[in-house]
Design an enzyme around this catalytic site. Structure first.
Site, PDB file in Angstrom:
ATOM      1  N   ASP A 157     -45.649   4.141 -35.464  1.00 26.09           N
ATOM      2  CA  ASP A 157     -46.691   4.380 -34.468  1.00 26.09           C
ATOM      3  C   ASP A 157     -47.719   3.254 -34.510  1.00 26.09           C
ATOM      4  O   ASP A 157     -47.837   2.536 -35.501  1.00 26.09           O
ATOM      5  CB  ASP A 157     -47.383   5.723 -34.714  1.00 26.09           C
ATOM      6  CG  ASP A 157     -48.014   5.816 -36.100  1.00 26.09           C
ATOM      7  OD1 ASP A 157     -47.366   5.368 -37.066  1.00 26.09           O
ATOM      8  OD2 ASP A 157     -49.142   6.337 -36.228  1.00 26.09           O
ATOM      9  N   GLU A 158     -48.438   3.111 -33.424  1.00 28.15           N
ATOM     10  CA  GLU A 158     -49.593   2.217 -33.333  1.00 28.15           C
ATOM     11  C   GLU A 158     -49.316   0.833 -33.936  1.00 28.15           C
ATOM     12  O   GLU A 158     -50.005   0.389 -34.863  1.00 28.15           O
ATOM     13  CB  GLU A 158     -50.806   2.883 -33.997  1.00 28.15           C
ATOM     14  CG  GLU A 158     -51.184   4.182 -33.311  1.00 28.15           C
ATOM     15  CD  GLU A 158     -52.359   4.909 -33.929  1.00 28.15           C
ATOM     16  OE1 GLU A 158     -53.086   5.608 -33.184  1.00 28.15           O
ATOM     17  OE2 GLU A 158     -52.551   4.802 -35.158  1.00 28.15           O
TER      18      GLU A 158
END
Length: 486
Positions: A157-158
């Site tokens: 993620d991210e």
């Protein structure tokens, strides 16, 4: 907390209910970890999603990844945690970041060359073979210490500033190449390597980097059949229609097995001290609406109820686990009942021995820590937090006497009225004494459940910024009065 008058949804459909243990901050002592696992099982949780980060006992060349501020969990402790969870009927799924949020790895000087860009400590350079080798060695050690493991979460993620590194810019310069493809190529490479090493392994990953991708891009990625996306949204006003549409898109792209993720703590603000149960219950009510709206083609594998301890490896501590147990219990009961009904609320209060699911108003009972492990710590933090945030203390420097007779102007010139400044000194000293007394109670409870370093960090984050101005005032008054009184 009042029971909201809302239409109920069906209870959470068939699928696992996992509690996320974020160990990159405030890692519980093993004895407390076992008490938490026991409580989770009584609440009806099916498994744990364990994010070890630097608390895992990495060996060999990876030993530098181990935490230096406190002892990491030993191999024996990691195994005993799993055995205890399994004895309670709970599965353990490790979460190991493999692309973004690799701060705990890339902060170390020997790993600097593996960053996408020098100024981003979290994102791995996807072009270096050493990066994939590093990730696979991390996974190998984690899998080895989880006998019989069937499911692995690879994070992803991210992935900030992806495409901004020099090698990425060169790669993207070729016609038709995109940052989306760059992301997918790395994740696919890692997923294929996992399947080669452990053909039986189910691979889960966060979905956010894929949300804006088209079905065609996802279909062509090579990820279909390799991974199961986990869509996360921790907000109390989650957009149901948009979320359903996103899950249906993944399904249409061929990703039929899907997960979702909610939150019971650690998602309100980066520095929140005391959670709001209602906020997290509302998040789960929205997820129930999503689950009720999905097509039959989607095979919903389960929900991870996340409890973030830090937003990332280098940010401050979020709410500690004891303060969030009422929230967790309320969220699980909301899923079980399809609403946070009077019956659901009653089950929470009875299970934990409290009168309210909001930790700030939960009341005192004779049950103590027996039903609610860490209750006394939660109560002492709530009490201290209330004092630290009181107007009398927070706004002390704006007090009429402080602003009128002990302003910065007065302090610089050491020209004060001793009578009034000594009264200010007396009040500030009284506040400091009261705070210190309550801090000692909190510290004593903190070290029962957490390493000494966690107690020190929590106090420096929450107490020091409040007491420092009061201490400066008392010190400055002593220095000024010394110049004015014979």
């Amino acid at each position: 907390m009042s029971v909201p008058d809302r239409m109920s949804c069906p209870p959470w459909p068939k699928g696992k209910k996992l509690v996320h243990l974020d160990l990159k901050g405030a890692p519980p002592r093993v004895e407390y970890l076992h008490k938490l696992i026991d409580l989770f099982s009584k609440l009806g949780v099916d498994g744990l999603l364990v994010e070890y980060e630097d608390m895992f006992p990495y060996e060999g060349e990876l030993k530098l990844l181990q935490a230096t501020t406190q002892h990491t969990y030993s191999r024996e402790e990691v195994l005993s945690m799993q055995e205890f969870a399994k004895s309670k009927g709970m599965e353990v799924i490790p979460l190991v970041q493999t692309f973004g949020h690799m701060e705990f790895v890339l902060k170390h000087r020997p790993m600097w060359n593996l960053r996408e860009v020098p100024y981003c400590v979290g994102t791995l350079n996807p072009h270096k073979d050493e990066g994939v080798k590093l990730v696979m060695e991390m996974l190998r050690q984690v899998v080895k210490l989880h006998p019989g493991l069937n499911t692995l979460h690879i994070g992803a993620d991210e992935v900030y500033v992806l495409g901004e590194g020099e090698e990425s810019k060169k790669w993207l310069a070729s016609p038709g190449r995109t940052v989306e493809q760059l992301f997918l190529s790395h994740v696919t490479k890692v997923a294929k390597a996992i399947k080669k090493a452990w053909p039986h392994m189910t691979i889960v990953m966060w979905d956010d980097m894929m949300r804006d991708m088209s079905q065609d891009v996802l279909k062509a990625s090579g990820l279909v059949g390799l991974i199961q996306p986990m869509l996360w949204d921790y907000t109390p006003n989650l957009d149901v229609d948009k979320t359903v549409s996103l899950l249906e898109k993944y399904c249409s792209a061929g990703m039929l097995d899907l997960w979702v993720a909610s939150s019971f703590k650690g998602s309100t603000s980066v520095y929140t001290c005391v959670p709001c149960t209602q906020r997290h219950v509302d998040n789960h009510l929205q997820w129930l609406k999503v689950a009720a709206s999905l097509s039959s083609a989607i095979n919903l594998q389960g929900i991870a109820i996340t409890g973030w301890q830090r937003y990332d490896h280098l940010s401050v501590l979020c709410e500690l686990m004891p303060l969030a147990l009422p929230s967790l219990a309320a969220c699980v009961q909301t899923l079980n009942h399809g609403q946070f009904s009077a019956e659901a609320q009653s089950k929470v209060t009875e299970r934990l021995g409290i009168s309210s699911v909001e930790v700030e108003a939960m009341g005192s009972t004779s049950a103590g820590d027996a039903l609610f492990p860490g209750r006394r710590l939660a109560e002492s933090i709530v009490e201290l937090n209330s004092l630290l945030n009181s107007d009398d203390i927070r706004l002390f420097e704006n007090d009429m006497f402080v602003r009128g007779w002990f302003s910065p102007y007065h302090r610089r010139r050491k020209m004060v009225t001793p009578l009034i400044t000594m009264q200010i000194h007396s009040q500030a000293s009284a506040f400091l004494t009261t705070i210190q007394q309550k801090v000692e109670v909190v510290r004593e409870e903190l070290v029962r459940f957490y390493p000494d370093s966690t107690a020190q960090e929590w106090i420096e984050e929450h107490v020091t910024p409040v007491v420092a101005p009061l201490q400066r005032i008392t010190e400055d008054i002593r220095a000024c009065v010394k110049e004015m009184v014979p």
